[in-house]
Design a protein around this motif. Structure first.
Motif, PDB file in Angstrom:
ATOM      1  N   VAL A 197      10.895  -1.222  -1.498  1.00  0.00           N
ATOM      2  CA  VAL A 197      11.993  -0.666  -2.276  1.00  0.00           C
ATOM      3  C   VAL A 197      11.786  -1.014  -3.590  1.00  0.00           C
ATOM      4  CG1 VAL A 197      13.588  -2.379  -1.131  1.00  0.00           C
ATOM      5  CG2 VAL A 197      14.671  -0.675  -2.421  1.00  0.00           C
ATOM      6  N   GLN A 198      12.186  -0.341  -4.522  1.00  0.00           N
ATOM      7  CA  GLN A 198      12.171  -0.712  -6.027  1.00  0.00           C
ATOM      8  C   GLN A 198      13.093  -1.686  -6.465  1.00  0.00           C
ATOM      9  OE1 GLN A 198      14.458   0.537  -8.799  1.00  0.00           O
ATOM     10  NE2 GLN A 198      13.475  -0.649 -10.197  1.00  0.00           N
ATOM     11  N   THR A 199      12.497  -2.554  -6.966  1.00  0.00           N
ATOM     12  CA  THR A 199      13.260  -4.066  -7.134  1.00  0.00           C
ATOM     13  C   THR A 199      14.791  -3.988  -7.471  1.00  0.00           C
ATOM     14  OG1 THR A 199      12.351  -4.113  -9.356  1.00  0.00           O
ATOM     15  CG2 THR A 199      11.155  -5.444  -7.767  1.00  0.00           C
ATOM     16  N   THR A 200      15.136  -3.004  -8.348  1.00  0.00           N
ATOM     17  CA  THR A 200      16.462  -2.988  -8.661  1.00  0.00           C
ATOM     18  C   THR A 200      17.417  -1.810  -7.931  1.00  0.00           C
ATOM     19  OG1 THR A 200      16.076  -1.658 -10.523  1.00  0.00           O
ATOM     20  CG2 THR A 200      15.954  -3.837 -11.225  1.00  0.00           C
ATOM     21  N   GLN A 201      16.773  -1.570  -6.951  1.00  0.00           N
ATOM     22  CA  GLN A 201      17.852  -0.419  -6.210  1.00  0.00           C
ATOM     23  C   GLN A 201      19.212  -1.170  -5.484  1.00  0.00           C
ATOM     24  OE1 GLN A 201      17.862   2.811  -5.245  1.00  0.00           O
ATOM     25  NE2 GLN A 201      16.426   3.057  -6.915  1.00  0.00           N
ATOM     26  N   VAL A 203       3.758   5.267   3.855  1.00  0.00           N
ATOM     27  CA  VAL A 203       4.416   4.520   3.064  1.00  0.00           C
ATOM     28  C   VAL A 203       5.715   5.253   2.505  1.00  0.00           C
ATOM     29  CG1 VAL A 203       4.346   2.918   1.039  1.00  0.00           C
ATOM     30  CG2 VAL A 203       2.233   2.953   2.726  1.00  0.00           C
ATOM     31  N   VAL A 204       6.630   4.421   2.568  1.00  0.00           N
ATOM     32  CA  VAL A 204       8.014   5.141   1.910  1.00  0.00           C
ATOM     33  C   VAL A 204       8.657   4.307   1.096  1.00  0.00           C
ATOM     34  CG1 VAL A 204      10.509   5.925   2.249  1.00  0.00           C
ATOM     35  CG2 VAL A 204       8.610   6.406   4.050  1.00  0.00           C
ATOM     36  N   ILE A 205       8.592   4.703  -0.431  1.00  0.00           N
ATOM     37  CA  ILE A 205       9.026   4.030  -1.317  1.00  0.00           C
ATOM     38  C   ILE A 205      10.378   4.138  -1.764  1.00  0.00           C
ATOM     39  CG2 ILE A 205       8.504   3.079  -4.022  1.00  0.00           C
ATOM     40  CD1 ILE A 205       5.587   4.054  -3.323  1.00  0.00           C
ATOM     41  N   VAL A 206      11.254   3.357  -1.666  1.00  0.00           N
ATOM     42  CA  VAL A 206      12.752   3.783  -1.827  1.00  0.00           C
ATOM     43  C   VAL A 206      12.969   3.431  -3.442  1.00  0.00           C
ATOM     44  CG1 VAL A 206      15.101   3.169  -1.471  1.00  0.00           C
ATOM     45  CG2 VAL A 206      13.437   3.085   0.380  1.00  0.00           C
ATOM     46  N   ASP A 265      -3.066   8.440   1.654  1.00  0.00           N
ATOM     47  CA  ASP A 265      -2.455   9.635   0.766  1.00  0.00           C
ATOM     48  C   ASP A 265      -1.069  10.014   1.597  1.00  0.00           C
ATOM     49  OD1 ASP A 265      -3.306  10.607   3.294  1.00  0.00           O
ATOM     50  OD2 ASP A 265      -4.051  12.531   2.421  1.00  0.00           O
ATOM     51  N   LYS A 266      -0.813   8.794   2.409  1.00  0.00           N
ATOM     52  CA  LYS A 266       0.339   9.140   3.030  1.00  0.00           C
ATOM     53  C   LYS A 266       1.525   8.103   2.492  1.00  0.00           C
ATOM     54  CE  LYS A 266      -1.208  11.691   6.449  1.00  0.00           C
ATOM     55  NZ  LYS A 266      -1.300  12.900   6.189  1.00  0.00           N
ATOM     56  N   VAL A 267       2.150   8.727   1.263  1.00  0.00           N
ATOM     57  CA  VAL A 267       2.715   8.029   0.546  1.00  0.00           C
ATOM     58  C   VAL A 267       4.134   8.856  -0.068  1.00  0.00           C
ATOM     59  CG1 VAL A 267       3.311   6.526  -1.524  1.00  0.00           C
ATOM     60  CG2 VAL A 267       1.121   6.471  -0.323  1.00  0.00           C
ATOM     61  N   VAL A 268       5.385   8.514   0.135  1.00  0.00           N
ATOM     62  CA  VAL A 268       6.440   9.309  -0.414  1.00  0.00           C
ATOM     63  C   VAL A 268       7.380   8.334  -0.896  1.00  0.00           C
ATOM     64  CG1 VAL A 268       6.409  11.127   1.131  1.00  0.00           C
ATOM     65  CG2 VAL A 268       7.832   9.382   1.546  1.00  0.00           C
ATOM     66  N   VAL A 269       8.081   9.061  -2.246  1.00  0.00           N
ATOM     67  CA  VAL A 269       9.251   8.296  -2.930  1.00  0.00           C
ATOM     68  C   VAL A 269      10.436   8.933  -2.528  1.00  0.00           C
ATOM     69  CG1 VAL A 269       9.939   7.538  -5.146  1.00  0.00           C
ATOM     70  CG2 VAL A 269       7.500   7.601  -4.776  1.00  0.00           C
ATOM     71  N   ALA A 270      11.461   8.311  -2.167  1.00  0.00           N
ATOM     72  CA  ALA A 270      12.812   8.750  -1.842  1.00  0.00           C
ATOM     73  C   ALA A 270      13.949   8.169  -2.446  1.00  0.00           C
ATOM     74  CB  ALA A 270      12.962   9.032  -0.451  1.00  0.00           C
ATOM     75  N   ALA A 271      14.993   8.474  -3.253  1.00  0.00           N
ATOM     76  CA  ALA A 271      16.025   7.727  -3.521  1.00  0.00           C
ATOM     77  C   ALA A 271      17.220   7.992  -2.601  1.00  0.00           C
ATOM     78  CB  ALA A 271      16.154   8.202  -5.016  1.00  0.00           C
ATOM     79  N   LYS A 313       4.938  -8.425  -6.166  1.00  0.00           N
ATOM     80  CA  LYS A 313       5.101  -8.379  -4.767  1.00  0.00           C
ATOM     81  C   LYS A 313       5.213  -6.970  -4.151  1.00  0.00           C
ATOM     82  CE  LYS A 313       6.887 -13.161  -5.014  1.00  0.00           C
ATOM     83  NZ  LYS A 313       8.274 -13.668  -4.917  1.00  0.00           N
ATOM     84  N   VAL A 314       5.845  -6.078  -4.818  1.00  0.00           N
ATOM     85  CA  VAL A 314       6.176  -4.911  -4.001  1.00  0.00           C
ATOM     86  C   VAL A 314       4.866  -4.253  -4.176  1.00  0.00           C
ATOM     87  CG1 VAL A 314       7.688  -2.820  -4.108  1.00  0.00           C
ATOM     88  CG2 VAL A 314       8.428  -4.799  -5.148  1.00  0.00           C
ATOM     89  N   GLN A 315       4.150  -4.157  -5.134  1.00  0.00           N
ATOM     90  CA  GLN A 315       2.706  -3.542  -5.244  1.00  0.00           C
ATOM     91  C   GLN A 315       1.763  -4.029  -4.179  1.00  0.00           C
ATOM     92  OE1 GLN A 315       1.111  -3.993  -9.233  1.00  0.00           O
ATOM     93  NE2 GLN A 315       2.745  -2.587  -9.966  1.00  0.00           N
ATOM     94  N   GLN A 316       1.831  -5.291  -3.856  1.00  0.00           N
ATOM     95  CA  GLN A 316       0.783  -5.894  -3.084  1.00  0.00           C
ATOM     96  C   GLN A 316       1.268  -5.271  -1.450  1.00  0.00           C
ATOM     97  OE1 GLN A 316      -1.975  -7.237  -3.239  1.00  0.00           O
ATOM     98  NE2 GLN A 316      -1.623  -7.063  -5.535  1.00  0.00           N
ATOM     99  N   LYS A 317       2.727  -5.592  -1.368  1.00  0.00           N
ATOM    100  CA  LYS A 317       3.099  -5.079   0.035  1.00  0.00           C
ATOM    101  C   LYS A 317       2.838  -3.798   0.300  1.00  0.00           C
ATOM    102  CE  LYS A 317       4.901  -6.080   3.770  1.00  0.00           C
ATOM    103  NZ  LYS A 317       4.619  -7.059   4.691  1.00  0.00           N
ATOM    104  N   ALA A 318       3.107  -2.782  -0.653  1.00  0.00           N
ATOM    105  CA  ALA A 318       2.818  -1.343  -0.472  1.00  0.00           C
ATOM    106  C   ALA A 318       1.195  -1.015  -0.088  1.00  0.00           C
ATOM    107  CB  ALA A 318       3.262  -0.473  -1.774  1.00  0.00           C
ATOM    108  N   ILE A 319       0.320  -1.956  -0.920  1.00  0.00           N
ATOM    109  CA  ILE A 319      -1.221  -2.028  -0.710  1.00  0.00           C
ATOM    110  C   ILE A 319      -1.220  -2.301   0.833  1.00  0.00           C
ATOM    111  CG2 ILE A 319      -3.258  -3.050  -0.890  1.00  0.00           C
ATOM    112  CD1 ILE A 319      -2.458  -2.739  -4.027  1.00  0.00           C
ATOM    113  N   GLU A 320      -0.590  -3.668   1.386  1.00  0.00           N
ATOM    114  CA  GLU A 320      -0.791  -4.086   2.606  1.00  0.00           C
ATOM    115  C   GLU A 320      -0.558  -2.959   3.642  1.00  0.00           C
ATOM    116  OE1 GLU A 320       1.473  -7.393   4.168  1.00  0.00           O
ATOM    117  OE2 GLU A 320       0.678  -8.122   2.273  1.00  0.00           O
ATOM    118  N   LEU A 321       0.665  -2.384   3.413  1.00  0.00           N
ATOM    119  CA  LEU A 321       1.130  -1.483   4.453  1.00  0.00           C
ATOM    120  C   LEU A 321       0.213  -0.120   4.516  1.00  0.00           C
ATOM    121  CD1 LEU A 321       4.977  -1.377   3.665  1.00  0.00           C
ATOM    122  CD2 LEU A 321       4.178  -2.234   5.745  1.00  0.00           C
TER     123      LEU A 321
END
Ligand code: SF4
Length: 289
Positions: A169-173, A118-121, A141-147, A103-111
Motif C-alpha cells: 500500500v502506498q505509504t500515505t493511504q 501484486v496489488v498496489i493500493v 507483468d501481474k501488477v495492478v494498482v487500485a484505490a 521498503k514498499v518498493q522492496q516488498k513489491a519486488i519481493e512479492l
C-alpha cells in the motif's frame, strides 16, 4: 466561553520530507558552482519550491535531453528506467527516496519475484505508486494498482485464477481503503499476503488527528491540495467533525462564520506543510478570538 485552539503534535514535515529538504539545501551549499536540480517538485508546497528556486535549486518537470550537475530524486522515489535516463542525460543522480518508500518498493519486488500477483493500493497517477509499480514490473507483468474495489473488479477473473496474491500500500493511504480492498481480495483469492506499508509517520498523524477531532467542533487541516497525505487526512476527519482543508492563513476568511461559531478548534497539517505556514494559521486564529 473563550475559544480553544490546539495544535496537533504530529503536524507538518515528516522525517522523509525533512530529510529531503535539508539534504537538498546541504548539497547546494556544498556544491555552490554546480547545477542542482530536482526531478518534479521536491514536496507539494509552492512556498518551499520558491524558496529552493531562490537558492538556485531548480525543479525539472521532465528530464531534458542534455543536463549537467546533480539531479535529485525526491522522497516519492522513481523507477529504475528514470534513474537510467537521468544518467544518460549527463546528470549525477542523488537518491533521496524516503526509506519508508524504499521498503514498499522492496516488498513489491519481493512479492513479484516470489510469484505473487501484486496489488498496489493507491492512486495510479501518484508518483510514488508509479515508481513502486515500475519496480515490481521488472519481475512480473501481474501488477495492478487500485484505490477502490471498483478499480479491482476488472481484474477479478485474473486474480481468482492466480494462486497467490500479494498486497502493498502506498505509504500515505487511508487504512480503511486498505481494509476494504483486503476484504474483497480475501473473498476471491486462495492465498493472500498483506504488507501494510502505510508509513509510521502517516499512521501516527492520522491516529492523533482522529482523537483530536473527536473533541473538536472544527479541525483545520493545513497543506497543499495537491498533497495526497494532506487530502487523505482531511477526508478522514470530515467523517468525525467539521473539517476544512486550507493551504494557508489567507483562506481562513472564507470560513469566518464557521470559525466564529466553533469553541474548540484543532489544527493539524500534512507531511509537506512548513512550520511557518502552520504558525501563520495559528496566529491568525488566535488574533481573531
Ligand atoms: S509520509 Fe512517510 S513515506 Fe512519505 S516521505 Fe514522509 S515518512 Fe516518508
Amino acid at each position: 466561553m473563550p475559544k480553544e485552539v490546539k495544535l496537533a503534535k504530529y503536524a507538518g514535515f515528516c522525517y522523509g520530507v525533512k530529510r529531503a529538504v535539508e539534504t537538498v539545501k546541504k548539497i547546494k551549499a556544498e556544491n555552490p558552482d554546480k547545477n542542482i536540480s530536482v526531478l518534479g517538485e521536491l514536496i507539494h508546497n509552492t512556498h518551499v519550491i520558491n524558496e529552493l528556486e531562490k537558492l538556485g535549486i531548480k525543479t525539472l518537470t521532465e528530464i531534458p535531453e542534455h543536463g549537467d550537475g546533480i539531479c535529485v530524486i525526491r522522497s516519492h522515489g522513481e523507477s529504475p528506467e528514470v534513474f537510467e535516463k537521468i544518467k544518460q542525460a549527463g546528470f549525477e543522480p542523488i537518491d533521496l527516496t524516503c526509506p519508508d518508500v524504499k521498503k514498499v518498493q522492496q516488498k513489491a519486488i519481493e512479492l513479484a519475484k516470489d510469484g505473487y500477483f501484486v496489488v498496489i493500493v493507491g492512486k495510479s497517477e501518484h508518483p510514488e505508486v508509479i515508481a513502486i509499480k515500475a519496480n515490481a514490473q521488472l519481475y512480473t507483468d501481474k501488477v495492478v494498482v487500485a484505490a477502490s474495489i471498483d478499480q479491482l473488479e476488472p481484474y477479478k477473473a485474473e486474480i481468482k485464477s492466480h494462486r497467490k496474491v500479494g498486497v502493498v500500500v502506498q505509504t500515505t493511504q487511508r487504512i480503511t481503503t486498505l481494509n476494504s480492498i483486503v476484504e474483497y481480495l480475501t473473498s476471491i483469492s486462495k492465498e493472500l499476503h498483506i504488507a501494510n506499508t502505510i508509513c509510521a509517520s502517516t499512521a501516527m498523524r492520522q491516529t492523533e488527528a482522529k482523537e483530536l477531532a473527536q473533541d473538536s467542533d472544527l479541525v483545520i487541516v493545513v497543506g497543499s491540495k495537491k498533497s495526497a497525505n494532506t487530502t487523505h487526512l482531511a477526508e478522514i476527519l470530515k467523517d468525525i467533525t467539521n473539517t476544512i482543508h486550507i493551504e494557508n492563513e489567507d483562506e481562513l476568511e472564507s470560513y469566518s462564520d464557521l470559525i466564529k461559531s466553533s469553541q474548540k478548534i484543532s489544527v493539524t497539517a500534512g507531511a509537506s506543510t512548513p512550520q511557518d505556514i502552520i504558525e501563520n494559521v495559528l496566529n491568525k486564529l488566535r488574533k481573531e478570538q
